[in-house]
Design a protein around this motif. Structure first.
Motif, PDB file in Angstrom:
ATOM      1  N   TRP A 311       0.839  -0.910   0.011  1.00 35.09           N
ATOM      2  CA  TRP A 311       0.065   0.138   0.057  1.00 35.09           C
ATOM      3  C   TRP A 311       1.050   1.278   0.087  1.00 35.09           C
ATOM      4  N   ASN A 312       0.623   2.073  -0.962  1.00 33.74           N
ATOM      5  CA  ASN A 312       1.358   3.259  -1.014  1.00 33.74           C
ATOM      6  C   ASN A 312       0.348   4.315  -0.207  1.00 33.74           C
ATOM      7  N   MET A 313       0.725   4.917   1.068  1.00 32.73           N
ATOM      8  CA  MET A 313      -0.009   5.488   1.619  1.00 32.73           C
ATOM      9  C   MET A 313      -0.022   6.996   1.701  1.00 32.73           C
ATOM     10  N   GLN A 314       0.837   7.651   0.644  1.00 31.02           N
ATOM     11  CA  GLN A 314       0.878   8.903   0.152  1.00 31.02           C
ATOM     12  C   GLN A 314       1.209   9.709   1.310  1.00 31.02           C
ATOM     13  N   GLY A 315       1.851   9.121   2.354  1.00 32.62           N
ATOM     14  CA  GLY A 315       2.290  10.033   3.448  1.00 32.62           C
ATOM     15  C   GLY A 315       1.230  10.636   4.270  1.00 32.62           C
ATOM     16  N   GLN A 316       0.129  10.080   4.005  1.00 34.75           N
ATOM     17  CA  GLN A 316      -1.398  10.826   5.028  1.00 34.75           C
ATOM     18  C   GLN A 316      -1.138  10.239   6.353  1.00 34.75           C
ATOM     19  N   LYS A 317      -1.234  11.334   7.414  1.00 30.52           N
ATOM     20  CA  LYS A 317      -1.156  11.117   8.762  1.00 30.52           C
ATOM     21  C   LYS A 317      -2.505  10.402   9.162  1.00 30.52           C
ATOM     22  N   GLU A 318      -3.691  10.685   8.316  1.00 28.89           N
ATOM     23  CA  GLU A 318      -4.869  10.000   8.831  1.00 28.89           C
ATOM     24  C   GLU A 318      -5.033   8.742   8.388  1.00 28.89           C
ATOM     25  N   LEU A 319      -5.149   7.863   9.233  1.00 32.05           N
ATOM     26  CA  LEU A 319      -5.405   6.351   9.027  1.00 32.05           C
ATOM     27  C   LEU A 319      -6.896   5.937   8.986  1.00 32.05           C
ATOM     28  N   PRO A 320      -7.119   4.720   8.143  1.00 29.64           N
ATOM     29  CA  PRO A 320      -8.391   4.435   7.873  1.00 29.64           C
ATOM     30  C   PRO A 320      -9.032   3.869   9.136  1.00 29.64           C
ATOM     31  N   ALA A 321     -10.293   4.092   9.551  1.00 25.35           N
ATOM     32  CA  ALA A 321     -11.020   3.967  10.687  1.00 25.35           C
ATOM     33  C   ALA A 321     -11.165   2.678  11.041  1.00 25.35           C
ATOM     34  N   SER A 322     -11.154   1.793  10.101  1.00 22.09           N
ATOM     35  CA  SER A 322     -10.967   0.227  10.175  1.00 22.09           C
ATOM     36  C   SER A 322     -10.037  -0.244   9.021  1.00 22.09           C
ATOM     37  N   LEU A 323      -9.288  -1.448   9.696  1.00 27.33           N
ATOM     38  CA  LEU A 323      -8.492  -2.095   8.718  1.00 27.33           C
ATOM     39  C   LEU A 323      -8.893  -3.692   8.370  1.00 27.33           C
ATOM     40  N   ASP A 324     -10.283  -3.738   8.699  1.00 23.57           N
ATOM     41  CA  ASP A 324     -10.699  -5.058   8.649  1.00 23.57           C
ATOM     42  C   ASP A 324     -10.727  -5.605   7.102  1.00 23.57           C
ATOM     43  N   GLU A 325     -11.043  -4.626   6.325  1.00 27.39           N
ATOM     44  CA  GLU A 325     -11.187  -4.995   4.898  1.00 27.39           C
ATOM     45  C   GLU A 325      -9.944  -5.216   4.297  1.00 27.39           C
ATOM     46  N   PHE A 326      -8.734  -4.572   5.020  1.00 27.68           N
ATOM     47  CA  PHE A 326      -7.492  -4.838   4.327  1.00 27.68           C
ATOM     48  C   PHE A 326      -6.743  -6.135   4.921  1.00 27.68           C
ATOM     49  N   LEU A 327      -6.976  -6.278   6.116  1.00 29.31           N
ATOM     50  CA  LEU A 327      -6.286  -7.594   6.749  1.00 29.31           C
ATOM     51  C   LEU A 327      -7.193  -8.699   6.839  1.00 29.31           C
ATOM     52  N   LEU A 328      -8.588  -8.562   6.784  1.00 30.42           N
ATOM     53  CA  LEU A 328      -9.224  -9.654   7.132  1.00 30.42           C
ATOM     54  C   LEU A 328     -10.328  -9.630   6.156  1.00 30.42           C
ATOM     55  N   PRO A 329      -9.893  -9.935   4.845  1.00 29.46           N
ATOM     56  CA  PRO A 329     -11.091  -9.956   3.823  1.00 29.46           C
ATOM     57  C   PRO A 329     -12.127 -10.918   4.029  1.00 29.46           C
ATOM     58  N   THR A 330     -13.310 -10.568   3.511  1.00 31.73           N
ATOM     59  CA  THR A 330     -14.435 -11.519   3.842  1.00 31.73           C
ATOM     60  C   THR A 330     -14.163 -12.706   2.867  1.00 31.73           C
ATOM     61  N   GLU A 331     -13.645 -12.895   1.741  1.00 28.69           N
ATOM     62  CA  GLU A 331     -13.292 -13.953   0.935  1.00 28.69           C
ATOM     63  C   GLU A 331     -12.706 -15.155   1.505  1.00 28.69           C
ATOM     64  N   ALA A 332     -11.836 -14.837   2.630  1.00 29.29           N
ATOM     65  CA  ALA A 332     -11.219 -15.828   3.625  1.00 29.29           C
ATOM     66  C   ALA A 332     -12.064 -16.408   4.791  1.00 29.29           C
ATOM     67  N   ASP A 333     -12.369 -17.402   4.918  1.00 30.74           N
ATOM     68  CA  ASP A 333     -12.875 -18.080   5.869  1.00 30.74           C
ATOM     69  C   ASP A 333     -12.199 -17.735   7.463  1.00 30.74           C
ATOM     70  N   TYR A 334     -10.725 -18.055   7.284  1.00 28.86           N
ATOM     71  CA  TYR A 334      -9.846 -18.257   8.141  1.00 28.86           C
ATOM     72  C   TYR A 334      -8.837 -17.138   8.185  1.00 28.86           C
ATOM     73  N   SER A 335      -8.210 -16.763   9.387  1.00 22.42           N
ATOM     74  CA  SER A 335      -7.108 -15.742   9.157  1.00 22.42           C
ATOM     75  C   SER A 335      -5.898 -16.642   8.687  1.00 22.42           C
ATOM     76  N   GLN A 336      -4.796 -15.902   8.261  1.00 20.14           N
ATOM     77  CA  GLN A 336      -3.652 -16.563   7.837  1.00 20.14           C
ATOM     78  C   GLN A 336      -2.449 -16.679   8.941  1.00 20.14           C
ATOM     79  N   ASP A 337      -1.613 -17.712   8.590  1.00 19.23           N
ATOM     80  CA  ASP A 337      -0.439 -17.980   9.665  1.00 19.23           C
ATOM     81  C   ASP A 337       0.321 -16.840   9.602  1.00 19.23           C
ATOM     82  N   LEU A 338       0.867 -16.192   8.486  1.00 19.61           N
ATOM     83  CA  LEU A 338       1.654 -15.090   8.382  1.00 19.61           C
ATOM     84  C   LEU A 338       1.207 -13.932   7.738  1.00 19.61           C
TER      85      LEU A 338
END
Length: 649
Positions: A311-338
């Motif tokens: 992800w290129n964050m463009q140096g923005q100080k503001e972070l998203p309110a939630s990172l669930d879509e990024f790290l925990l996509p709905t397509e995956a039933d289980y979380s990953q090992d790494l």
């Protein structure tokens, strides 16, 4: 001569009825013509404990040749009265009331033979010489004497009445038979009882908890001592009855009692520890930390789940309110090992970014390593139960724009070995510009030559490594970042593809992709592969919107953010998902991630291990952050409920 009917009735008698008649005070009639005579019971010893008197048994006497005219009184058997528990055998009133039932741990001690209170017949009743083996039914425990039902006894009574009263009175009745027998004038009554119905030998292998207190055995018995030698207990343990029980002192029915039925942890055999085979560094050594046995415990199919994102964050100080879509996509039933996350033009507060990542993943993950090169960040989060199988994590950096004071362009590489498989992760930010393809190719060449990895961790296959290419020195390589390769043809042509209905023809767009064209030539990322793209270009968006660049520069939408992979062994890496996150709009780039299944091989223990090292401070911060947010959420819900309640004056 006895009649035929008498003989038939005698031979067809059921064993249960025969035993019931004996307990009623009768022995089996051996001759129909015998004349019964009343026999009185011998006087009891005044020194014996007082027992509630029972009705005398009337036993038919043998025929007397000297008095052939002797006549017998008719026999009227009666049910014996229930014995008083307060004076059973040698127990006095106070001692019985002070008696405490055994718990499971004390019962185990009784089975081991270490308790002074055995509960056997030898300790409770003086054993008769005629009895060579203790009977399992002879017990004086209060737990074994249920309340009998009242029944009127008669000779022709129903056997069910005796079956109801039998468990409560058999103990005391047979104890009286023991007391009445003597060597000089001993009666054959008890011997006849054994001959008529010998109880089966008691099995010491009892797994039921409810039977342990009822089936007490005589510790002096020869068979008991012989079988006790094979039990899995600490025979010379110093643990007293008040100390915790030994984990080996399980049920005596099998060696598997040492294994917990509620734990997923595999048992460790003592012979494997004694052999010290884990020190040999062999792939197949039993007990080796990175060996095949340990790998099979955690990954039976030898495939681990991997998440790689850029992800290129463009140096923005503001972070998203939630990172669930990024790290925990709905397509995956289980979380990953790494989880491996690479960032270009990262935010100014790198620690806050890592805290947000850890807060999203939860306490099941720990930060294995993090590195930075200017505004290039890379974070590795791994499941906390897998940190013991990682080597030391090493990293190296390359700067491609030497003139710039701020390192915005370059590469950051992180490597480590997991079990017997070596990994290399590289995140890069190449030169920008639509027509600067040659500069981007040069950035790639500098990176593969300048990254000095590995350092202390040995190469898993040095015969296939090259000193001029860092990607050849590792089993699995993932290269991801903002490569800045654009879609050629101009914005108008690209927008024409994007406006197609009902869906965008991504394959047609990729025909204009500079990176795809250069990879086919072999001028860049030699040996690398990329999963199929089914998402829209990740660059360049208006911040906070779903529209592409609407400024005066009118930059062409492009697939600048990519995730590529390479393996020494064909088929080791299997892409499962390759997509972007259109819901995160705090930057002009959309995050791009890939889900992979990677084959892992067993390794040797002769590598420098990380020994469970992780960022403990960040772990604690993430826990506190999650707790505080949960409390705030509950307070908000409480305020909403209270505000919904109104009063009418």
């Amino acid at each position: 001569m006895p009649s035929k009917s008498a003989c038939l009735r005698r031979h067809t008698e059921v064993p249960g009825q025969l035993e019931g008649r004996m307990l009623q005070g009768q022995l089996p009639n051996t001759d129909k013509n015998l004349t019964p005579t009343p026999v009185s019971l011998p006087a009891t010893d005044p020194h014996t404990p007082e027992i509630n008197p029972m009705p005398p048994f009337s036993i038919p006497a043998k025929p007397n040749n000297q008095n052939p005219e002797a006549k017998a009184n008719p026999i009227t058997p009666q049910l014996p009265m229930r014995p008083k528990l307060e004076r059973t055998l040698s127990l006095d009133d106070k001692g019985w009331r002070r008696r405490r039932f055994q718990d499971s741990q004390e019962d185990l001690t009784v089975q081991n033979g270490t308790s002074p209170c055995r509960g056997s017949m030898q300790d409770s009743v003086a054993q008769s010489p005629a009895c060579s083996r203790p009977l399992p039914c002879l017990s004086t425990s209060l737990q074994e004497i249920p309340k009998p039902r009242r029944a009127t006894g008669s000779e022709g009574g129903s056997p069910s009445l005796w079956s109801d009263c039998l468990p409560g009175m058999i103990s005391t009745s047979l104890d009286l038979l023991h007391r009445e027998a003597s060597p000089s004038g001993g009666s054959p009554r008890l011997a006849s009882l054994h001959a008529a119905h010998t109880p089966p030998a008691m099995d010491l292998n009892i797994a039921s908890t409810s039977l342990r207190t009822a089936n007490k055995v005589d510790p002096e018995h020869a068979d008991y001592k012989l079988r006790m030698q094979t039990r899995l207990v600490r025979t010379h343990s110093s643990l007293g009855p008040s100390r915790p029980r030994s984990p080996l002192a399980g049920d005596d029915h099998s060696i598997h009692s040492a294994r917990s039925s509620f734990s997923l942890l595999a048992p460790i055999r003592t012979k494997d520890i004694r052999s010290r085979s884990y020190l040999e560094g062999s792939l197949m050594a039993s007990g080796a930390l990175l060996g095949a046995d340990e790998l099979a415990r955690y990954f039976p199919d030898r495939n681990m789940a991997l998440f790689v994102a850029t992800w290129n964050m463009q140096g923005q100080k503001e972070l998203p309110a939630s990172l669930d879509e990024f790290l925990l996509p709905t397509e995956a039933d289980y979380s990953q090992d790494l989880y491996v996350i690479g960032v270009q033009e990262g935010c100014s507060d790198r620690r806050e970014w890592e805290t947000r990542l850890h807060e999203t993943l939860g306490p099941q993950y720990v930060l294995l390593s993090s590195a930075a090169h200017g505004v290039l960040y890379m974070s590795l989060f791994i499941r906390r139960d897998l940190i013991w199988f990682c080597s030391e994590v090493e990293y190296s950096t390359v700067t491609t724009r030497i003139v710039s004071q701020i390192k915005t362009k370059g590469a950051l590489g992180v490597s480590f070995t997991f079990f017997g498989t070596s990994f290399l992760f590289i995140t890069s930010h190449f030169t920008s510009g639509d027509g600067k393809v040659a500069e981007r190719l040069l950035d790639y060449s500098r990176t593969i030559q300048a990254l000095a990895l590995p350092r202390n961790v040995p190469d898993t296959n040095p015969y296939r490594s090259s000193a001029g290419d860092v990607t050849t020195r590792f089993d699995e390589v993932f290269w991801f970042g903002d490569f800045n390769f654009r879609l050629s043809g101009g914005r108008v042509a690209v927008e024409a593809f994007l406006k197609q209905e009902p869906e965008v023809d991504v394959l047609a767009l990729l025909q204009h992709d500079q990176l795809t064209r250069e990879m086919k030539k072999g001028s860049i990322f030699r040996g690398f592969e990329e999963a199929e793209i089914h998402f829209l270009p990740s660059y360049k968006f208006d911040i906070g919107k779903d529209t592409y660049d609407s400024t005066s520069k009118q930059r062409t939408p492009s697939y600048t953010d990519r995730v590529l992979y390479k393996s020494r062994h064909k088929g080791d890496i299997c892409p499962m998902k390759y997509s972007s996150c259109p819901g995160i709009k705090t930057s002009d780039h959309r995050p791009v991630y890939g889900l992979f299944r990677v084959k892992v091989r067993p390794g040797r223990d002769n590598i420098p291990l990380a020994a469970g090292k992780f960022d403990r401070e960040l772990y604690l911060i993430g826990i506190k952050r999650r707790i505080s947010k949960e409390l705030q959420k509950q307070q908000t819900m409480k305020n909403q409920i209270s505000s919904a309640v109104c009063t009418v004056s």
